[in-house]
Write an enzyme that holds these catalytic residues in place. Sequence first.
Site, mmCIF file in Angstrom:
data_model
loop_
_atom_site.group_PDB
_atom_site.id
_atom_site.type_symbol
_atom_site.label_atom_id
_atom_site.label_comp_id
_atom_site.label_asym_id
_atom_site.label_seq_id
_atom_site.Cartn_x
_atom_site.Cartn_y
_atom_site.Cartn_z
ATOM 1 N N SER A 35 24.788 -24.284 -18.957
ATOM 2 C CA SER A 35 25.897 -23.615 -19.623
ATOM 3 C C SER A 35 25.658 -22.108 -19.543
ATOM 4 O O SER A 35 24.569 -21.627 -19.837
ATOM 5 C CB SER A 35 25.960 -24.062 -21.087
ATOM 6 O OG SER A 35 26.992 -23.401 -21.755
ATOM 7 N N SER B 176 26.471 -31.414 -15.521
ATOM 8 C CA SER B 176 25.918 -32.595 -14.834
ATOM 9 C C SER B 176 24.400 -32.491 -14.671
ATOM 10 O O SER B 176 23.896 -32.308 -13.578
ATOM 11 C CB SER B 176 26.620 -32.844 -13.499
ATOM 12 O OG SER B 176 26.658 -31.711 -12.675
#
Length: 192
Positions: A16, A88
Amino acid sequence: MLEKQRGVTIWLTGLSGAGKTTICQFLETELRSQGYKIEVLDGDVVRQNLSKGLTFSKEDRDENIRRIGFVANLLTRNNVIVLVSVISPYREIRKEVKEKIGDFIEVYVNAPLEVCEHRDVKGLYKKARAGEIKHFTGIDDLYEIPLAPDVECQTNQETVTQSANKILNKLEDLGYINPLPLPQLNNNYSRI
């Protein structure tokens, strides 16, 4: 544009705040301006619409990636260029999705954790460090770095343009797109 566009999934994975969405926005703008059919599957948007109710357990994360992969596969086989921007974190599920789709370019959007935390406009890392968010990738859940990505973008050392150009060059090399012209100066982007 190619006479008949070939579909491909460009799967951007990384922590992130690494820059996945920003690179996707650049690619979407550049490729649309050249007349290519593009769809963007952003992790945050998919979670709100396609994967609502899933938790951040490993099983639910894998299910989220399978769902995104399913949609990406449908679009790819219908000759759409699909830009997937999703953390992912696990190698095995990325490999599974890649094998199902076939026309797939894995892009590792690489930035050190400290850089991602510094860029964190949503305050997610701060909440994770305070224990308010559990199973946060990079803090108390692991991120498995791709061992052999097709493209690696080091966003702490490269501009958005430089990172995106690596992907565009890979698309050109593999025949998914024609060589792109240099953008106009007023485009806010510059090709290398």
